[in-house]
Design a protein around this motif. Structure first.
Motif, short mmCIF file in Angstrom:
data_model
loop_
_atom_site.label_atom_id
_atom_site.label_comp_id
_atom_site.label_asym_id
_atom_site.label_seq_id
_atom_site.Cartn_x
_atom_site.Cartn_y
_atom_site.Cartn_z
N VAL A 26 41.46 43.68 43.80
CA VAL A 26 41.90 42.30 43.58
C VAL A 26 42.26 41.64 44.90
N ALA A 41 36.22 42.77 37.79
CA ALA A 41 36.30 42.77 39.25
C ALA A 41 34.92 42.95 39.88
N CYS A 58 44.64 42.08 33.35
CA CYS A 58 44.07 43.28 32.73
C CYS A 58 44.58 44.54 33.42
N ALA A 59 44.71 44.50 34.75
CA ALA A 59 45.22 45.66 35.49
C ALA A 59 46.67 45.95 35.10
N ILE A 92 41.84 39.23 36.16
CA ILE A 92 41.70 40.63 36.58
C ILE A 92 43.06 41.29 36.75
N SER A 93 44.00 40.57 37.39
CA SER A 93 45.34 41.13 37.58
C SER A 93 46.04 41.36 36.24
N THR A 115 39.14 45.77 33.44
CA THR A 115 39.49 45.35 34.80
C THR A 115 38.37 45.66 35.78
N ASP A 116 37.82 46.85 35.70
CA ASP A 116 36.74 47.23 36.62
C ASP A 116 35.49 46.39 36.39
N GLN A 151 42.77 49.43 41.71
CA GLN A 151 42.32 48.17 41.12
C GLN A 151 42.94 46.96 41.81
#
Length: 331
Positions: A114, A185, A137-138, A134-135, A181-182, A110
């Motif tokens: 990013v 992204a 959530c990862a 996004i980061s 996250t996916d 993931q």
């Protein structure tokens, strides 16, 4: 007599052990695909920076280790304790370690995605907001995964059967944020690539291919994460979720190497005069127009036939050159 016949026939445990067995079989197939993809990548890895092939090597070794740990756990549940459900009362330490490796592989895959978004300059002022979301959530998915593994070591008897509440909560946090996250992204990359379309047919074709690749990757990993969540909570008394769990690691490893190998695939489809810059390439297309002084309006001289009347003085023409620059992420 009938009781002895039943003992010879055994007990049907397919409902319990079938997800473990078939999930492991599919994971072996996906693991073989990962090995082939990694072999293809390392043949051309000399053109990458050391941090890239070191990351790829770590991903491969973690994936192989994951397969070995799952194999040991499947052996423990099916061979030495054949016909007994008592071993399912506790989770093996190998399986707990495999969950940690799965968390690491998911996080690496993931964050590489990013990174691909980070090198995209055209996200503009929204760039850091998108990357931060996004980061974040990862990181939440990674933290939830580590907490989930910790609960597996502490509550060994509350994982495969008699599921503990703590394990169920952390499992949901890890997989829920991983799915989010996916999704984020994939949407962010597709929006950027859509805005990169130009009036150049070759360029639009390449952009469409990259978008298709990104969507396929996003749908694949999101689907298995969603199925894992649904089966985990919808069937708490069964091990259907286990079949998806052991394959999450394989899919993330597969898509990671697919992104690495896909870079050269897209480079080969570029026009010969295009730049091969990494991490993104620049295409320049030059168009020349003739600016003609008929009134206040201008037109493209390539679309209007020239006048044949010699009595009309030819207006002064000025060549205008327009350069279009397009950047596409090299994923």
């Amino acid at each position: 007599m009938s009781s002895s016949t039943e003992s010879l026939q055994g007990i049907d445990l397919s409902k319990t052990f079938a997800p473990i067995y078939w999930g492991f079989v599919v994971s072996l197939l996906l693991g073989g695909i990962t090995i082939v993809q990694s072999y293809i990548y390392f043949l051309a890895a000399r053109r990458d920076q050391p941090r890239e092939w070191v990351t790829a090597l770590c991903m491969l070794l973690l994936d192989l280790t994951s397969s070995g740990l799952v194999a040991q756990s499947v052996y423990y549940y099916l061979i030495p304790n054949f016909g007994s459900l008592l071993p399912l009362d506790s989770v093996t330490s190998e399986l707990s370690t495999e969950c940690l490796i799965s968390t690491i592989i998911t996080f690496i895959s993931q964050m590489y995605f990013v990174y691909q978004l980070y090198i995209v300059q055209r996200l503009g002022t929204r760039r850091w907001g998108v990357l931060g979301s996004i980061s974040g959530c990862a990181l939440m998915a990674c933290a939830g995964g580590i907490a989930c593994v910790t609960s597996m070591y502490i509550f060994r008897h509350g994982v495969l059967s008699n599921r503990s509440k703590m394990f169920a909560i952390f499992f949901g946090v890890a997989k829920g944020f991983g799915t989010l996250t996916d999704i984020l992204a994939t949407i962010a990359m597709c929006l950027y690539l859509t805005s990169s379309r130009t009036g150049i047919a070759e360029m639009n074709t390449l952009v469409n291919r990259v978008i298709t690749f990104v969507i396929h990757r996003g749908v694949l990993v999101t689907l298995i994460q969603a199925l894992l969540l649904v089966t985990f909570y919808a069937a708490p008394d069964n091990l259907y979720w286990f079949a998806f769990h052991v394959n999450v690691t394989k899919l993330y490893a597969n898509t990671f190497f697919a992104m690495l190998n896909g870079r050269q695939h897209f480079k080969d489809r570029r026009q010969p005069h295009l730049s091969n810059r990494v991490p993104y390439f620049t295409m320049e297309s030059t168009h020349t127009y003739q600016k003609n002084g008929f009134g206040n309006g201008d037109y493209d001289s390539g679309t209007i036939a020239p006048q044949e009347d010699q009595n009309i003085a030819s207006p002064k023409s000025t060549a205008i050159t327009k350069t279009v620059t397009v950047e596409i992420a090299d994923i």
